[in-house]
Structures are given as structure tokens and as C-alpha cells.
Scaffold this active site. Structure first.
Site, PDB file in Angstrom:
ATOM      1  N   GLU A 154      -2.507   0.844  -7.004  1.00 52.08           N
ATOM      2  CA  GLU A 154      -1.861   1.898  -6.219  1.00 52.08           C
ATOM      3  C   GLU A 154      -0.490   1.420  -5.730  1.00 52.08           C
ATOM      4  O   GLU A 154      -0.413   0.739  -4.696  1.00 52.08           O
ATOM      5  CB  GLU A 154      -2.715   2.240  -4.996  1.00 52.08           C
ATOM      6  CG  GLU A 154      -4.077   2.796  -5.324  1.00 52.08           C
ATOM      7  CD  GLU A 154      -4.615   3.661  -4.183  1.00 52.08           C
ATOM      8  OE1 GLU A 154      -4.933   4.822  -4.435  1.00 52.08           O
ATOM      9  OE2 GLU A 154      -4.690   3.182  -3.043  1.00 52.08           O
TER      10      GLU A 154
ATOM     11  N   ASN B  13     -10.744   9.460  -1.943  1.00 50.31           N
ATOM     12  CA  ASN B  13     -10.505   8.695  -0.717  1.00 50.31           C
ATOM     13  C   ASN B  13     -10.069   9.680   0.373  1.00 50.31           C
ATOM     14  O   ASN B  13      -8.927  10.126   0.379  1.00 50.31           O
ATOM     15  CB  ASN B  13      -9.412   7.641  -0.985  1.00 50.31           C
ATOM     16  CG  ASN B  13      -9.028   6.888   0.280  1.00 50.31           C
ATOM     17  OD1 ASN B  13      -9.689   7.008   1.312  1.00 50.31           O
ATOM     18  ND2 ASN B  13      -7.958   6.114   0.207  1.00 50.31           N
TER      19      ASN B  13
ATOM     20  N   GLY C 293       0.882   9.254  -1.369  1.00 50.25           N
ATOM     21  CA  GLY C 293       1.243  10.379  -0.505  1.00 50.25           C
ATOM     22  C   GLY C 293       2.674  10.869  -0.640  1.00 50.25           C
ATOM     23  O   GLY C 293       3.132  11.663   0.174  1.00 50.25           O
TER      24      GLY C 293
ATOM     25  N   LYS D 137      -9.730   9.152   3.515  1.00 49.03           N
ATOM     26  CA  LYS D 137      -8.992   8.543   4.643  1.00 49.03           C
ATOM     27  C   LYS D 137      -9.558   9.065   5.971  1.00 49.03           C
ATOM     28  O   LYS D 137     -10.739   9.361   6.036  1.00 49.03           O
ATOM     29  CB  LYS D 137      -7.499   8.826   4.506  1.00 49.03           C
ATOM     30  CG  LYS D 137      -7.000   8.500   3.100  1.00 49.03           C
ATOM     31  CD  LYS D 137      -5.522   8.418   2.987  1.00 49.03           C
ATOM     32  CE  LYS D 137      -5.179   8.059   1.545  1.00 49.03           C
ATOM     33  NZ  LYS D 137      -3.808   7.736   1.337  1.00 49.03           N
TER      34      LYS D 137
ATOM     35  N   GLU E  22      -2.810   0.894   3.150  1.00 55.06           N
ATOM     36  CA  GLU E  22      -2.685   1.331   4.553  1.00 55.06           C
ATOM     37  C   GLU E  22      -3.274   0.270   5.492  1.00 55.06           C
ATOM     38  O   GLU E  22      -2.825   0.114   6.628  1.00 55.06           O
ATOM     39  CB  GLU E  22      -3.357   2.697   4.737  1.00 55.06           C
ATOM     40  CG  GLU E  22      -2.480   3.819   4.201  1.00 55.06           C
ATOM     41  CD  GLU E  22      -3.231   5.037   3.682  1.00 55.06           C
ATOM     42  OE1 GLU E  22      -4.436   5.177   3.947  1.00 55.06           O
ATOM     43  OE2 GLU E  22      -2.589   5.849   2.988  1.00 55.06           O
TER      44      GLU E  22
ATOM     45  N   HIS F 293      -6.928  -1.594   0.728  1.00 51.85           N
ATOM     46  CA  HIS F 293      -6.031  -0.435   0.629  1.00 51.85           C
ATOM     47  C   HIS F 293      -4.717  -0.755   1.338  1.00 51.85           C
ATOM     48  O   HIS F 293      -4.707  -1.391   2.391  1.00 51.85           O
ATOM     49  CB  HIS F 293      -6.682   0.810   1.247  1.00 51.85           C
ATOM     50  CG  HIS F 293      -5.922   2.058   0.909  1.00 51.85           C
ATOM     51  ND1 HIS F 293      -4.757   2.403   1.555  1.00 51.85           N
ATOM     52  CD2 HIS F 293      -6.130   3.007  -0.036  1.00 51.85           C
ATOM     53  CE1 HIS F 293      -4.294   3.532   1.021  1.00 51.85           C
ATOM     54  NE2 HIS F 293      -5.113   3.918   0.056  1.00 51.85           N
TER      55      HIS F 293
ATOM     56  N   SER G 192      -0.727   9.774  -5.375  1.00 48.28           N
ATOM     57  CA  SER G 192      -0.259  11.134  -5.639  1.00 48.28           C
ATOM     58  C   SER G 192      -0.842  11.797  -6.886  1.00 48.28           C
ATOM     59  O   SER G 192      -0.174  12.625  -7.514  1.00 48.28           O
ATOM     60  CB  SER G 192       1.276  11.162  -5.715  1.00 48.28           C
ATOM     61  OG  SER G 192       1.826  10.817  -4.463  1.00 48.28           O
TER      62      SER G 192
HETATM   63  P1  PGA Z   1      -2.763  10.003  -2.363  1.00 48.48           P
HETATM   64  O1  PGA Z   1      -3.564   8.733  -1.802  1.00 48.48           O
HETATM   65  O2  PGA Z   1      -3.528  10.512  -3.566  1.00 48.48           O
HETATM   66  O3  PGA Z   1      -2.790  10.993  -1.232  1.00 48.48           O
HETATM   67  O4  PGA Z   1      -1.410   9.547  -2.722  1.00 48.48           O
HETATM   68  C1  PGA Z   1      -4.145   7.801  -2.654  1.00 48.48           C
HETATM   69  C2  PGA Z   1      -4.741   6.664  -1.867  1.00 48.48           C
HETATM   70  O5  PGA Z   1      -4.144   6.264  -0.846  1.00 48.48           O
HETATM   71  O6  PGA Z   1      -5.792   6.113  -2.224  1.00 48.48           O
END
Ligand code: PGA
Length: 245
Positions: A169, A11, A175, A13, A102, A100, A206
Site C-alpha cells: 500500500e 478495511n 485515500g 478503519k 496509519e 498499516h 484507492s
Molecule cells: P483506501 O484505503 O482504499 O481508502 O485508499 C486502503 C487502506 O488504507 O487499506
């Protein structure tokens, strides 16, 4: 070493440009020689601007391309800045991430997510459906309720559920460098699998070349949704290699 069908979903982003695209060449090269017998699914979800280019690059490789979100409308419409699922399909996306955290945090409701899932499935995309609790929900010990609700509402009346991959998640893990305890994760994934039955369930949050050794031992995980670490070819390749070694 695992013998399971494993997913590695990148991903990106709102990162990635033509330069980052070069790093993907290394992943293609690595995969040419990597354990051909292994059932492995690699899916890159770049920003929409790179989908077309990447899907051309990945022709004749074991990699597929997905988008990170879509509009819930199936038809073309006067909606400035929006992209519908058929448009994504027409440039080579086979998958789309929906729900997601976010996007949930910036206002996407379960109802809207449900409409998006239905639209995406209808045009033939596979959906990477994200669920997860926030830190305060975890502290209140209502993770199960939250996940149940997200699944129930987000997948309400969805047809062809075999085209849905669930990505668990935890929001507090995205993150932050913090991952759930293995015993907790095992239980949560079992809980989700019990709700959805035949769907693959991935873990995201992460994931990196260090913690993959611990994560790969959790027997019910079918793969990983990887943010930060997927933007660097070396880290992404390391995660894949260590999963199988
Ligand atoms: P990350 O993000 O691996 O940077 O924690 C995962 C995600 O948001 O899908």
C-alpha cells in the site's frame, strides 16, 4: 477473466456501526449466487466492536473476519485499552492487519510490528502485513530500500510465513484517489514477490469500481485491500464482479 485465487479484504478503519452492518447482508446475498467455482477470499476487517457480530453473521458464508491491529502481548495483562491476538481469535477473527501505514505514522516501529506479527501468528491468526513507501520516499527513489527494510525487520524470525499475506500500500495512494502506474506496480509487486517467495501479495490504495478494470490486468496481483470503497456494499460488489468479468 481471471482464474487466480483472489483476495478482497475490506478495511473498515474506524468506520462502521450496526447500520453499516446491514450493508453486509447485500454482499452475503450477492455471494450466494456468484460464480461458485471461483477461488475467492473475502475478508471483512471491521473495528473490534463488530468482530463478534460479524463472524456470527458470516457463518456458512464464504466470508471471513479479521481485525485491524492487535497488541504484541500474547498473555492477558493490565494494559488499559489494549486487545491481544488471542482475544481477537476468541471472538471469531481469523486474520489481523498489522503494519498499516496509519499505525506506522502514529508511531509503530518495524520492531513493534515484528513483535505483533509473531504474537498473532503464534495464536493462529493469519497476518495481513502492510508495507509501502511515502510520497517523499518515492520521490527520492528509495521505494525498494524501504520495502526491503519493512519486510526484513517486520518479518524477522517469523515462523509459519505461509500464514502471512503481504499488502503493498503506497502511502501516497491511500485515500487519495491516485494509484500507481500499472507498469510501476507490476515491477514493485514482482520485487516484493522475489523477496518473500511464496506469499500472496495484494495491492491497496484507492481501489474503486472504476480503477479495478486497470488493476485487475496486472498479472502478479493476488487481490486487493480496500478501504473507503469497502464500506458500501454496491461498490464492494462492483469491484468483485468487475475483477472477474
Ligand atoms: P483506501 O484505503 O482504499 O481508502 O485508499 C486502503 C487502506 O488504507 O487499506
Amino acid at each position: 477473466m481471471t482464474n487466480k485465487y483472489m483476495y478482497f479484504i475490506a478495511n473498515w478503519k474506524m468506520f462502521g456501526n450496526l447500520g453499516t452492518l446491514n450493508s453486509v447482508k447485500k454482499v452475503i446475498k450477492f455471494l450466494k449466487t456468484f460464480k461458485k467455482s471461483k477461488k475467492i477470499k473475502i475478508i471483512y476487517c471491521p473495528p473490534n466492536t463488530l468482530i463478534n457480530l460479524m463472524s456470527e453473521k458470516f457463518l456458512k458464508t464464504r466470508i471471513e473476519v479479521g481485525a485491524q491491529n492487535c497488541h504484541e502481548s500474547m498473555s492477558y495483562a493490565p494494559l488499559t485499552g489494549s486487545v491481544n491476538p488471542s482475544m481477537l481469535r476468541s471472538v471469531g477473527a481469523k486474520y489481523v492487519i498489522i503494519g498499516h501505514s496509519e499505525n506506522r505514522q502514529s508511531g509503530e516501529t518495524d520492531k513493534l510490528i515484528n513483535l505483533k506479527v509473531k504474537a498473532a501468528i503464534k495464536v493462529g491468526l493469519k497476518v495481513i502485513f502492510c508495507i509501502g513507501e511515502t510520497l517523499s520516499q518515492k520521490r527520492k527513489k528509495i521505494t525498494k530500500q524501504i520495502l526491503s527494510r519493512q519486510i526484513k525487520l517486520g518479518l524477522n524470525k517469523v515462523q509459519r510465513t505461509k500464514n502471512i499475506i503481504i499488502a503493498y500500500e503506497p502511502v501516497w495512494s491511500i485515500g487519495t484517489g491516485v494509484i500507481p502506474k500499472s507498469s510501476e506496480l507490476l515491477k514493485t509487486i514482482d520485487f516484493i514477490k522475489d523477496k518473500v517467495r511464496n506469499n500472496k501479495v495484494l495491492y491497496g490504495g484507492s481501489v474503486n469500481p472504476k480503477n479495478i478494470r486497470e488493476l485487475k490486468l496486472i498479472r502478479n496481483i493476488d487481490g486487493f485491500l480496500i478501504g473507503g470503497a469497502s464500506q458500501e456494499a454496491k461498490k464492494f460488489i462492483d469491484i468483485i464482479k468487475k475483477t472477474y468479468n
